[in-house]
Design a protein around this motif. Structure first.
Motif, PDB file in Angstrom:
ATOM      1  N   ASP A 123       0.846  -1.196   0.000  1.00  0.00           N
ATOM      2  CA  ASP A 123       0.000   0.000   0.000  1.00  0.00           C
ATOM      3  C   ASP A 123       0.882   1.246   0.000  1.00  0.00           C
ATOM      4  O   ASP A 123       1.696   1.442   0.898  1.00  0.00           O
ATOM      5  N   VAL A 124       0.734   2.076  -1.024  1.00  0.00           N
ATOM      6  CA  VAL A 124       1.519   3.308  -1.131  1.00  0.00           C
ATOM      7  C   VAL A 124       0.622   4.546  -1.116  1.00  0.00           C
ATOM      8  O   VAL A 124       1.085   5.642  -1.425  1.00  0.00           O
ATOM      9  N   THR A 125      -0.626   4.376  -0.728  1.00  0.00           N
ATOM     10  CA  THR A 125      -1.580   5.484  -0.749  1.00  0.00           C
ATOM     11  C   THR A 125      -1.080   6.673   0.072  1.00  0.00           C
ATOM     12  O   THR A 125      -1.061   7.806  -0.418  1.00  0.00           O
ATOM     13  N   GLU A 126      -0.676   6.433   1.310  1.00  0.00           N
ATOM     14  CA  GLU A 126      -0.218   7.533   2.167  1.00  0.00           C
ATOM     15  C   GLU A 126       1.047   8.181   1.624  1.00  0.00           C
ATOM     16  O   GLU A 126       1.206   9.400   1.719  1.00  0.00           O
ATOM     17  N   GLN A 127       1.940   7.396   1.063  1.00  0.00           N
ATOM     18  CA  GLN A 127       3.161   7.966   0.481  1.00  0.00           C
ATOM     19  C   GLN A 127       2.813   8.897  -0.678  1.00  0.00           C
ATOM     20  O   GLN A 127       3.417   9.958  -0.842  1.00  0.00           O
ATOM     21  N   LEU A 128       1.824   8.499  -1.477  1.00  0.00           N
ATOM     22  CA  LEU A 128       1.406   9.345  -2.599  1.00  0.00           C
ATOM     23  C   LEU A 128       0.721  10.607  -2.097  1.00  0.00           C
ATOM     24  O   LEU A 128       0.880  11.687  -2.680  1.00  0.00           O
ATOM     25  N   TRP A 129      -0.051  10.501  -1.019  1.00  0.00           N
ATOM     26  CA  TRP A 129      -0.659  11.695  -0.414  1.00  0.00           C
ATOM     27  C   TRP A 129       0.429  12.650   0.055  1.00  0.00           C
ATOM     28  O   TRP A 129       0.385  13.836  -0.227  1.00  0.00           O
ATOM     29  N   ASP A 130       1.398  12.099   0.803  1.00  0.00           N
ATOM     30  CA  ASP A 130       2.475  12.935   1.336  1.00  0.00           C
ATOM     31  C   ASP A 130       3.253  13.626   0.225  1.00  0.00           C
ATOM     32  O   ASP A 130       3.690  14.763   0.382  1.00  0.00           O
ATOM     33  N   ALA A 131       3.443  12.956  -0.878  1.00  0.00           N
ATOM     34  CA  ALA A 131       4.164  13.525  -2.013  1.00  0.00           C
ATOM     35  C   ALA A 131       3.258  14.399  -2.879  1.00  0.00           C
ATOM     36  O   ALA A 131       3.690  14.926  -3.890  1.00  0.00           O
ATOM     37  N   LYS A 132       1.995  14.519  -2.453  1.00  0.00           N
ATOM     38  CA  LYS A 132       0.987  15.322  -3.165  1.00  0.00           C
ATOM     39  C   LYS A 132       0.785  14.865  -4.610  1.00  0.00           C
ATOM     40  O   LYS A 132       0.489  15.655  -5.492  1.00  0.00           O
ATOM     41  N   ARG A 133       0.971  13.540  -4.812  1.00  0.00           N
ATOM     42  CA  ARG A 133       0.732  12.973  -6.142  1.00  0.00           C
ATOM     43  C   ARG A 133      -0.713  12.573  -6.309  1.00  0.00           C
ATOM     44  O   ARG A 133      -1.168  12.341  -7.421  1.00  0.00           O
TER      45      ARG A 133
END
Length: 145
Positions: A123-133
């Motif tokens: 799961d990379v959802t939070e990482q993508l949120w943090d990176a504003k992707r």
């Protein structure tokens, strides 16, 4: 001469060899999904169901389309899609309809004639949120990343 006897059950190797694979898959903390050629989900471990917010044993027997956000072309099977997406971020549909982004692994079963694909997810959802992707507001089925 090679010894062909099975390891004794009281040895660590003997213990491992006697455990059913499904028990091992269920105990792994990594989300795992097994899909049959016809698109039916044949196994989803608790980590996979938890990642998508499903109750335990709620996913097995359902169509893969129920958890994949991608709409597959008529000539593409779920197994082909999952095999082709190895290493990519794909979108999964959570129980509440929101989208979870996860990197999918290569299938453990690698032969083209294997009737099942068994893949892991990260799961990379939070990482993508943090990176504003991606937006922090949930996206819903029909709107892919």
């Amino acid at each position: 001469m090679e010894d062909r006897r099975e390891p004794r059950p009281d040895t660590p190797l003997g213990y491992l060899q006697r455990l059913p694979a499904s028990i091992l898959l269920d105990r792994l903390p990594v989300p795992i999904l097994a899909v049959h050629l016809d698109g039916t989900i044949v196994h989803a471990n608790p980590a996979f169901e938890d990642m998508l917010g499903f109750e335990q044993n709620a996913v097995v027997g359902r169509e893969t389309a129920d958890v994949l956000a991608a709409i597959l072309a008529d000539d593409t099977t779920a197994i082909e899609y999952l095999r082709g997406a190895a290493g990519d971020i794909i979108s999964l549909v959570a129980e509440d309809g929101s989208t979870v982004r996860a990197v999918v692994s290569e299938s453990v079963f690698t032969r083209k004639d294997d009737p099942v694909a068994l893949v892991c997810f990260h799961d990379v959802t939070e990482q993508l949120w943090d990176a504003k992707r991606i937006s922090t507001t949930p996206s819903y089925r029909g709107r892919d990343a």
